[in-house]
Scaffold this motif. Sequence first.
Motif, PDB file in Angstrom:
ATOM      1  N   UNK A 179      16.945   7.786   4.901  1.00 35.61           N
ATOM      2  CA  UNK A 179      16.491   7.856   3.514  1.00 35.61           C
ATOM      3  C   UNK A 179      15.229   8.707   3.434  1.00 35.61           C
ATOM      4  N   UNK A 180      15.213   9.747   2.590  1.00 35.63           N
ATOM      5  CA  UNK A 180      14.030  10.603   2.496  1.00 35.63           C
ATOM      6  C   UNK A 180      12.773   9.871   2.030  1.00 35.63           C
ATOM      7  N   UNK A 181      12.946   8.814   1.234  1.00 32.66           N
ATOM      8  CA  UNK A 181      11.780   8.034   0.803  1.00 32.66           C
ATOM      9  C   UNK A 181      11.153   7.330   1.999  1.00 32.66           C
ATOM     10  N   UNK A 182      11.987   6.742   2.845  1.00 27.68           N
ATOM     11  CA  UNK A 182      11.472   6.083   4.042  1.00 27.68           C
ATOM     12  C   UNK A 182      10.832   7.084   4.986  1.00 27.68           C
ATOM     13  N   UNK A 183      11.346   8.298   5.016  1.00 28.44           N
ATOM     14  CA  UNK A 183      10.736   9.332   5.839  1.00 28.44           C
ATOM     15  C   UNK A 183       9.332   9.661   5.356  1.00 28.44           C
ATOM     16  N   UNK A 184       9.111   9.584   4.043  1.00 33.11           N
ATOM     17  CA  UNK A 184       7.767   9.823   3.500  1.00 33.11           C
ATOM     18  C   UNK A 184       6.854   8.620   3.737  1.00 33.11           C
ATOM     19  N   UNK A 185       7.420   7.428   3.625  1.00 34.15           N
ATOM     20  CA  UNK A 185       6.620   6.221   3.819  1.00 34.15           C
ATOM     21  C   UNK A 185       6.275   5.982   5.286  1.00 34.15           C
ATOM     22  N   UNK A 186       7.181   6.413   6.170  1.00 37.31           N
ATOM     23  CA  UNK A 186       6.971   6.264   7.613  1.00 37.31           C
ATOM     24  C   UNK A 186       7.195   7.625   8.266  1.00 37.31           C
ATOM     25  N   UNK A 187       6.250   8.539   8.091  1.00 30.10           N
ATOM     26  CA  UNK A 187       6.451   9.921   8.546  1.00 30.10           C
ATOM     27  C   UNK A 187       6.509  10.049  10.061  1.00 30.10           C
ATOM     28  N   UNK A 188       7.112  11.141  10.481  1.00 28.92           N
ATOM     29  CA  UNK A 188       7.231  11.463  11.902  1.00 28.92           C
ATOM     30  C   UNK A 188       5.859  11.902  12.410  1.00 28.92           C
ATOM     31  N   UNK A 189       5.288  11.139  13.338  1.00 24.77           N
ATOM     32  CA  UNK A 189       3.927  11.426  13.806  1.00 24.77           C
ATOM     33  C   UNK A 189       3.850  12.670  14.664  1.00 24.77           C
TER      34      UNK A 189
ATOM     35  N   UNK B 123      -6.699  -8.888 -13.533  1.00 28.02           N
ATOM     36  CA  UNK B 123      -7.993  -8.929 -12.864  1.00 28.02           C
ATOM     37  C   UNK B 123      -7.769  -8.806 -11.360  1.00 28.02           C
ATOM     38  N   UNK B 124      -8.228  -7.699 -10.809  1.00 23.93           N
ATOM     39  CA  UNK B 124      -8.045  -7.421  -9.382  1.00 23.93           C
ATOM     40  C   UNK B 124      -9.363  -7.659  -8.647  1.00 23.93           C
ATOM     41  N   UNK B 125      -9.446  -8.679  -7.793  1.00 19.86           N
ATOM     42  CA  UNK B 125     -10.664  -8.871  -6.997  1.00 19.86           C
ATOM     43  C   UNK B 125     -10.930  -7.636  -6.141  1.00 19.86           C
ATOM     44  N   UNK B 126     -12.195  -7.338  -5.904  1.00 22.80           N
ATOM     45  CA  UNK B 126     -12.544  -6.143  -5.150  1.00 22.80           C
ATOM     46  C   UNK B 126     -11.876  -6.106  -3.780  1.00 22.80           C
ATOM     47  N   UNK B 127     -11.723  -7.273  -3.158  1.00 25.26           N
ATOM     48  CA  UNK B 127     -11.129  -7.280  -1.822  1.00 25.26           C
ATOM     49  C   UNK B 127      -9.623  -7.047  -1.845  1.00 25.26           C
ATOM     50  N   UNK B 128      -9.031  -6.962  -3.051  1.00 27.32           N
ATOM     51  CA  UNK B 128      -7.607  -6.655  -3.164  1.00 27.32           C
ATOM     52  C   UNK B 128      -7.360  -5.232  -3.668  1.00 27.32           C
ATOM     53  N   UNK B 129      -8.435  -4.513  -3.948  1.00 25.02           N
ATOM     54  CA  UNK B 129      -8.293  -3.158  -4.490  1.00 25.02           C
ATOM     55  C   UNK B 129      -7.549  -2.246  -3.523  1.00 25.02           C
ATOM     56  N   UNK B 130      -7.828  -2.398  -2.233  1.00 24.80           N
ATOM     57  CA  UNK B 130      -7.174  -1.545  -1.244  1.00 24.80           C
ATOM     58  C   UNK B 130      -5.663  -1.763  -1.250  1.00 24.80           C
ATOM     59  N   UNK B 131      -5.229  -3.002  -1.394  1.00 18.66           N
ATOM     60  CA  UNK B 131      -3.794  -3.291  -1.445  1.00 18.66           C
ATOM     61  C   UNK B 131      -3.159  -2.632  -2.671  1.00 18.66           C
ATOM     62  N   UNK B 132      -3.853  -2.680  -3.785  1.00 22.46           N
ATOM     63  CA  UNK B 132      -3.344  -2.029  -4.993  1.00 22.46           C
ATOM     64  C   UNK B 132      -3.261  -0.521  -4.811  1.00 22.46           C
ATOM     65  N   UNK B 133      -4.313   0.076  -4.250  1.00 25.01           N
ATOM     66  CA  UNK B 133      -4.322   1.526  -4.060  1.00 25.01           C
ATOM     67  C   UNK B 133      -3.197   1.955  -3.122  1.00 25.01           C
ATOM     68  N   UNK B 134      -3.005   1.220  -2.036  1.00 27.97           N
ATOM     69  CA  UNK B 134      -1.957   1.579  -1.082  1.00 27.97           C
ATOM     70  C   UNK B 134      -0.569   1.438  -1.703  1.00 27.97           C
ATOM     71  N   UNK B 135      -0.374   0.401  -2.491  1.00 28.15           N
ATOM     72  CA  UNK B 135       0.936   0.203  -3.103  1.00 28.15           C
ATOM     73  C   UNK B 135       1.209   1.256  -4.170  1.00 28.15           C
ATOM     74  N   UNK B 136       0.213   1.579  -4.969  1.00 26.89           N
ATOM     75  CA  UNK B 136       0.386   2.643  -5.955  1.00 26.89           C
ATOM     76  C   UNK B 136       0.688   3.970  -5.269  1.00 26.89           C
ATOM     77  N   UNK B 137       0.037   4.216  -4.139  1.00 23.90           N
ATOM     78  CA  UNK B 137       0.310   5.437  -3.374  1.00 23.90           C
ATOM     79  C   UNK B 137       1.751   5.444  -2.880  1.00 23.90           C
ATOM     80  N   UNK B 138       2.210   4.309  -2.350  1.00 21.60           N
ATOM     81  CA  UNK B 138       3.585   4.225  -1.856  1.00 21.60           C
ATOM     82  C   UNK B 138       4.600   4.420  -2.981  1.00 21.60           C
ATOM     83  N   UNK B 139       4.303   3.889  -4.159  1.00 21.45           N
ATOM     84  CA  UNK B 139       5.202   4.078  -5.300  1.00 21.45           C
ATOM     85  C   UNK B 139       5.243   5.543  -5.718  1.00 21.45           C
ATOM     86  N   UNK B 140       4.078   6.190  -5.740  1.00 23.99           N
ATOM     87  CA  UNK B 140       4.042   7.606  -6.123  1.00 23.99           C
ATOM     88  C   UNK B 140       4.755   8.479  -5.096  1.00 23.99           C
TER      89      UNK B 140
END
Length: 201
Positions: A82-92, A136-153
Amino acid sequence: MGDPGPVGVKRFERRGKKLVTSFEPEEVQLLQSLVQQLVELITEHGRRVEESTPAPAQPDDPFAFWERDLREHPDQPEVPEDPVLQRLFPDAYPHDPRASSDFRRFTEQDARAAKLAAAQVVLDGLASCRDGRDLKVPLDQADAWLKTLTNLRLSLATRLQITDAESAELLSELPEDDPRAFLYGVYEWLAFAQETLVQSL
């Protein structure tokens, strides 16, 4: 950044130790659906990987041990189709199949777990903002939100074949009746949410 998307998410703002915005009910449903699809894709990929992993060989069976070793060290990297999985888990290491295979085998399970954990944080947050309540996103959860939004994009960019600014610009000019136009609007909406979330930190 221009039009924030098809439903117009409001900006994130910092209030004390939380990042706050508000979603309309359809925005909550849209984002929940996207995250759930992401979770299903990653989970199914993990299940296929686990099913393809050979069972441990008995220590007193050297032939089984060698066979397992050969299967665990293929000449080609274990890249998902799946090309999406290839982007989410790229070839190192695209030019070194053995190193790429080793890297994927030793890191991908943790990478999948991290993406799923971050996605669950987002789903939990969305579940708490029903009935018009602010998100309401606690500051310590902001990274999880940013990473998930990145993965969706990344996922949407892959499906839309966005590879650069020019390809994105072409999509922005699509007529409204083109199915890709809505997806591109969602892609831009996610970018707006991500950008304002970063700005509010």
